[in-house]
Design a protein around this motif. Structure first.
Motif, short mmCIF file in Angstrom:
data_model
loop_
_atom_site.label_atom_id
_atom_site.label_comp_id
_atom_site.label_asym_id
_atom_site.label_seq_id
_atom_site.Cartn_x
_atom_site.Cartn_y
_atom_site.Cartn_z
N SER A 9 0.81 -1.20 0.00
CA SER A 9 0.00 0.00 0.00
C SER A 9 0.85 1.26 0.00
CB SER A 9 -0.92 0.01 1.22
OG SER A 9 -1.84 -1.05 1.12
N ASP A 10 1.96 1.23 0.71
CA ASP A 10 2.83 2.40 0.78
C ASP A 10 3.55 2.66 -0.54
OD1 ASP A 10 2.11 2.74 3.38
OD2 ASP A 10 3.92 1.85 4.23
N GLN A 11 3.76 1.63 -1.36
CA GLN A 11 4.50 1.79 -2.61
C GLN A 11 3.67 2.47 -3.69
OE1 GLN A 11 5.74 -2.13 -3.66
NE2 GLN A 11 7.43 -2.16 -2.22
N LYS A 12 2.38 2.41 -3.59
CA LYS A 12 1.50 2.91 -4.64
C LYS A 12 0.80 4.18 -4.17
CE LYS A 12 -2.09 1.28 -7.75
NZ LYS A 12 -3.01 0.18 -8.04
N VAL A 13 0.85 5.21 -4.96
CA VAL A 13 0.12 6.43 -4.63
C VAL A 13 -1.33 6.19 -5.04
CG1 VAL A 13 -0.11 8.90 -5.07
CG2 VAL A 13 2.15 7.86 -5.00
N LEU A 14 -2.20 6.13 -4.07
CA LEU A 14 -3.60 5.81 -4.33
C LEU A 14 -4.42 7.08 -4.26
CD1 LEU A 14 -3.79 2.62 -2.13
CD2 LEU A 14 -3.61 2.70 -4.60
N SER A 60 -8.89 -7.76 5.98
CA SER A 60 -7.66 -7.02 5.65
C SER A 60 -7.13 -7.42 4.28
CB SER A 60 -6.58 -7.26 6.70
OG SER A 60 -6.93 -6.68 7.92
N ALA A 61 -7.17 -8.70 3.96
CA ALA A 61 -6.68 -9.18 2.67
C ALA A 61 -7.56 -8.65 1.53
CB ALA A 61 -6.64 -10.70 2.65
N LEU A 62 -8.88 -8.64 1.72
CA LEU A 62 -9.78 -8.15 0.68
C LEU A 62 -9.66 -6.64 0.49
CD1 LEU A 62 -12.91 -10.36 1.37
CD2 LEU A 62 -11.27 -10.56 -0.52
N ILE A 63 -9.45 -5.91 1.57
CA ILE A 63 -9.22 -4.46 1.47
C ILE A 63 -7.93 -4.20 0.70
CG2 ILE A 63 -8.62 -2.39 2.80
CD1 ILE A 63 -10.69 -3.36 4.90
N ALA A 64 -6.89 -4.95 1.01
CA ALA A 64 -5.61 -4.78 0.30
C ALA A 64 -5.77 -5.13 -1.18
CB ALA A 64 -4.53 -5.65 0.95
N GLU A 66 -8.49 -4.91 -3.04
CA GLU A 66 -9.22 -3.81 -3.69
C GLU A 66 -8.32 -2.59 -3.86
OE1 GLU A 66 -12.32 -0.87 -2.01
OE2 GLU A 66 -13.50 -2.51 -2.89
N ASN A 67 -7.56 -2.26 -2.84
CA ASN A 67 -6.71 -1.07 -2.90
C ASN A 67 -5.61 -1.18 -3.95
OD1 ASN A 67 -8.23 0.15 -0.94
ND2 ASN A 67 -6.78 -0.25 0.71
N GLU A 68 -5.19 -2.38 -4.26
CA GLU A 68 -4.12 -2.58 -5.25
C GLU A 68 -4.64 -2.78 -6.67
OE1 GLU A 68 -0.88 -2.18 -4.70
OE2 GLU A 68 -1.37 -1.66 -2.64
N ASN A 69 -5.96 -2.86 -6.84
CA ASN A 69 -6.55 -3.12 -8.16
C ASN A 69 -7.56 -2.04 -8.50
OD1 ASN A 69 -5.62 -5.97 -9.14
ND2 ASN A 69 -5.91 -6.11 -6.92
N ASP A 70 -7.16 -1.14 -9.38
CA ASP A 70 -8.03 -0.02 -9.75
C ASP A 70 -9.39 -0.48 -10.25
OD1 ASP A 70 -5.88 1.56 -9.08
OD2 ASP A 70 -5.43 2.18 -11.13
N THR A 71 -9.43 -1.57 -10.98
CA THR A 71 -10.68 -2.08 -11.54
C THR A 71 -11.71 -2.34 -10.45
OG1 THR A 71 -9.46 -3.11 -13.34
CG2 THR A 71 -11.69 -3.91 -12.96
N LEU A 72 -11.25 -2.78 -9.30
CA LEU A 72 -12.17 -3.09 -8.20
C LEU A 72 -12.63 -1.84 -7.46
CD1 LEU A 72 -10.44 -6.28 -6.75
CD2 LEU A 72 -12.33 -6.13 -8.39
N ARG A 73 -12.05 -0.68 -7.80
CA ARG A 73 -12.42 0.58 -7.17
C ARG A 73 -13.03 1.55 -8.17
NH1 ARG A 73 -8.19 3.48 -5.68
NH2 ARG A 73 -6.59 2.20 -6.61
N THR A 74 -13.55 1.05 -9.28
CA THR A 74 -14.02 1.92 -10.36
C THR A 74 -15.54 2.04 -10.37
OG1 THR A 74 -12.12 1.35 -11.72
CG2 THR A 74 -14.01 2.23 -12.87
N THR A 75 -15.99 3.28 -10.46
CA THR A 75 -17.40 3.59 -10.70
C THR A 75 -17.46 4.35 -12.03
OG1 THR A 75 -17.25 5.65 -9.43
CG2 THR A 75 -18.02 3.68 -8.25
N PHE A 76 -18.66 4.64 -12.49
CA PHE A 76 -18.80 5.26 -13.81
C PHE A 76 -19.67 6.51 -13.75
CE2 PHE A 76 -17.75 0.86 -14.33
CZ PHE A 76 -16.73 0.91 -15.26
N ARG A 77 -19.33 7.48 -14.61
CA ARG A 77 -20.05 8.74 -14.70
C ARG A 77 -20.28 9.08 -16.16
NH1 ARG A 77 -19.84 7.63 -10.12
NH2 ARG A 77 -19.08 8.75 -8.35
N ALA A 89 -10.93 6.50 -4.52
CA ALA A 89 -9.87 6.42 -3.52
C ALA A 89 -10.07 5.15 -2.69
CB ALA A 89 -9.91 7.64 -2.62
N PRO A 90 -9.01 4.63 -2.12
CA PRO A 90 -9.13 3.44 -1.26
C PRO A 90 -10.15 3.67 -0.16
CG PRO A 90 -6.85 3.92 -1.67
CD PRO A 90 -7.63 5.08 -2.21
N ARG A 91 -10.79 2.61 0.23
CA ARG A 91 -11.81 2.70 1.27
C ARG A 91 -11.65 1.56 2.26
NH1 ARG A 91 -16.88 -0.52 -0.35
NH2 ARG A 91 -15.99 -2.04 -1.78
#
Length: 133
Positions: A9-14, A60-64, A66-77, A89-91
């Protein structure tokens, strides 16, 4: 949180970013917009876990993940007639857990199937929620 998860998580600017949606994302959006209450395009997976479950570690594993995979954090507008994918943003989130130890063993399998069917049938709102649960 484990040291490995913290390091990743620290290596990636989220941060929140917006991109023009891909053709595949446009298809998914089109299907959801034309049948908003339909779960038929959901890809569902139900896993049976055996043994003792460390719910906090799983969460914790599922949060990590999601945080490392942009596709799992994508919504649409939809903006000016164009579809955009917005990487949220990570949640933090809490897992829904059902404790079935109080249910008689002879009824647990049926109860599990009922719960799985309930969650599989629940459609996504791709504008308001990320595309996995």
């Amino acid at each position: 949180m484990s040291d490995t998860v913290r390091m990743l998580s620290d290596q990636k600017v989220l941060q929140q970013e917006t991109y023009r949606a891909s053709f595949a994302q446009e298809r998914m959006w089109f299907l959801q917009e034309n049948a908003p209450l339909s779960p038929y395009y959901n890809v569902s997976v139900v896993l049976r876990l055996q043994g003792n479950l460390d719910l906090a570690a799983l969460q914790s594993a599922l949060i990590a993940l999601e945080n490392e995979n942009d596709t799992l954090r994508t919504t649409f507008r939809l903006l000016d007639g164009e579809l955009y994918a917005q990487v949220e943003a990570p949640r933090q989130f809490s897992l829904l857990a059902e404790n079935l130890t109080e249910v008689p063993e002879s009824e647990r399998e049926s109860r599990l199937l009922d719960l799985a069917k309930k969650y599989v049938k629940y459609p996504f709102d791709l504008e308001k929620e990320v595309p996995w649960r």
